[in-house]
Enzyme design. Structure first.
Site, PDB file in Angstrom:
ATOM      1  N   LYS A   1       2.792   2.104  -5.111  1.00 40.12           N
ATOM      2  CA  LYS A   1       3.647   1.698  -6.230  1.00 40.12           C
ATOM      3  C   LYS A   1       2.854   1.290  -7.469  1.00 40.12           C
ATOM      4  CE  LYS A   1       4.374  -2.865  -4.208  1.00 40.12           C
ATOM      5  NZ  LYS A   1       3.443  -2.645  -3.097  1.00 40.12           N
ATOM      6  N   SER A   2       1.762   0.556  -7.300  1.00 39.68           N
ATOM      7  CA  SER A   2       0.983   0.134  -8.472  1.00 39.68           C
ATOM      8  C   SER A   2       0.337   1.325  -9.167  1.00 39.68           C
ATOM      9  CB  SER A   2      -0.075  -0.895  -8.081  1.00 39.68           C
ATOM     10  OG  SER A   2       0.535  -2.114  -7.728  1.00 39.68           O
TER      11      SER A   2
ATOM     12  N   ARG B   1      -9.019  -0.335 -13.359  1.00 38.69           N
ATOM     13  CA  ARG B   1      -8.130   0.016 -14.474  1.00 38.69           C
ATOM     14  C   ARG B   1      -8.888   0.599 -15.644  1.00 38.69           C
ATOM     15  NH1 ARG B   1      -5.283  -4.688 -12.873  1.00 38.69           N
ATOM     16  NH2 ARG B   1      -6.204  -5.964 -14.489  1.00 38.69           N
TER      17      ARG B   1
ATOM     18  N   HIS C   1      -9.416  -4.702  -8.938  1.00 34.99           N
ATOM     19  CA  HIS C   1      -8.304  -4.053  -9.639  1.00 34.99           C
ATOM     20  C   HIS C   1      -8.592  -3.939 -11.138  1.00 34.99           C
ATOM     21  CE1 HIS C   1      -4.886  -3.846  -6.644  1.00 34.99           C
ATOM     22  NE2 HIS C   1      -5.892  -4.362  -5.947  1.00 34.99           N
TER      23      HIS C   1
ATOM     24  N   ARG D   1       0.808  -1.219   0.000  1.00 32.76           N
ATOM     25  CA  ARG D   1       0.000   0.000   0.000  1.00 32.76           C
ATOM     26  C   ARG D   1       0.847   1.278   0.000  1.00 32.76           C
ATOM     27  NH1 ARG D   1      -4.155  -1.888  -2.191  1.00 32.76           N
ATOM     28  NH2 ARG D   1      -5.434  -3.297  -0.971  1.00 32.76           N
TER      29      ARG D   1
END
Length: 178
Positions: A15-16, A54, A50, A12
């Site tokens: 980074k993503s 996106r 996720h 958390r």
């Protein structure tokens, strides 16, 4: 242009999200090479969440084991985001695969890529020493794998509390220290 970028950080750390932004700056649409496997309901829900977040700018390629093959198959198509290397390592180790040989193959594949690729990985060595041998091996192997991939990449970023820090500038970038 950064062709090979590694983004690392803790859980958390942002980074993503940062890696997704970096990938889309390299071109749209983009490919999301996902290494996660849904072994339980919580992980299946996490993967679905996720994917929904996106949106339409991404095409997902699921590849839990043959990451070098996925990179070879998708080269010259679009910028790629690999999320994440530590899940890939976990898949390899739990499956009894030779993670060192797989990492060698990944590095060789990475050196031959022409389309940009951004990797996400976890920085796992900053915490406590795990209590069991498998967890200690994973921690050590992740550190070794991350070092090898970082060396092969043009740029390296560390995310902390949602803030990216550049650790390895791309050749030709201005020196921020003056």
């Amino acid at each position: 242009m950064h062709k090979k970028i590694l983004v690392t950080g803790g859980v958390r750390s942002g980074k993503s999200r940062f890696a997704e932004r970096q990938t889309l700056l390299l071109g749209r649409p983009a490919l999301y090479i996902a290494t996660a496997e849904a072994h339980d309901k919580e992980m299946a829900e996490r993967i679905a969440r996720h994917q929904a977040q996106r949106g339409t700018e991404w095409q997902t390629v699921a590849e839990p084991l043959d990451l070098p093959g996925a990179l070879q198959r998708t080269d010259d198509t679009a910028p790629r985001l690999v999320d994440c290397l530590t899940l890939w390592l976990s898949n390899l180790m739990l499956g009894g695969h030779d993670w060192e040989a797989a990492t060698d193959r990944l590095i060789a594949t990475l050196q031959a890529q022409s389309a940009p690729v951004v990797f996400v990985t976890n920085e796992v060595g900053a915490g406590i020493v795990p209590e069991n041998a498998l967890a200690r091996a994973f921690r050590d192997n992740a550190g070794l794998m991350n070092q090898r991939v970082a060396e092969a990449c043009d740029a390296l970023w560390l995310c902390v509390a949602g803030h990216p820090l550049r650790l390895k500038p791309h050749p030709g970038d201005p020196d921020p220290t003056g």
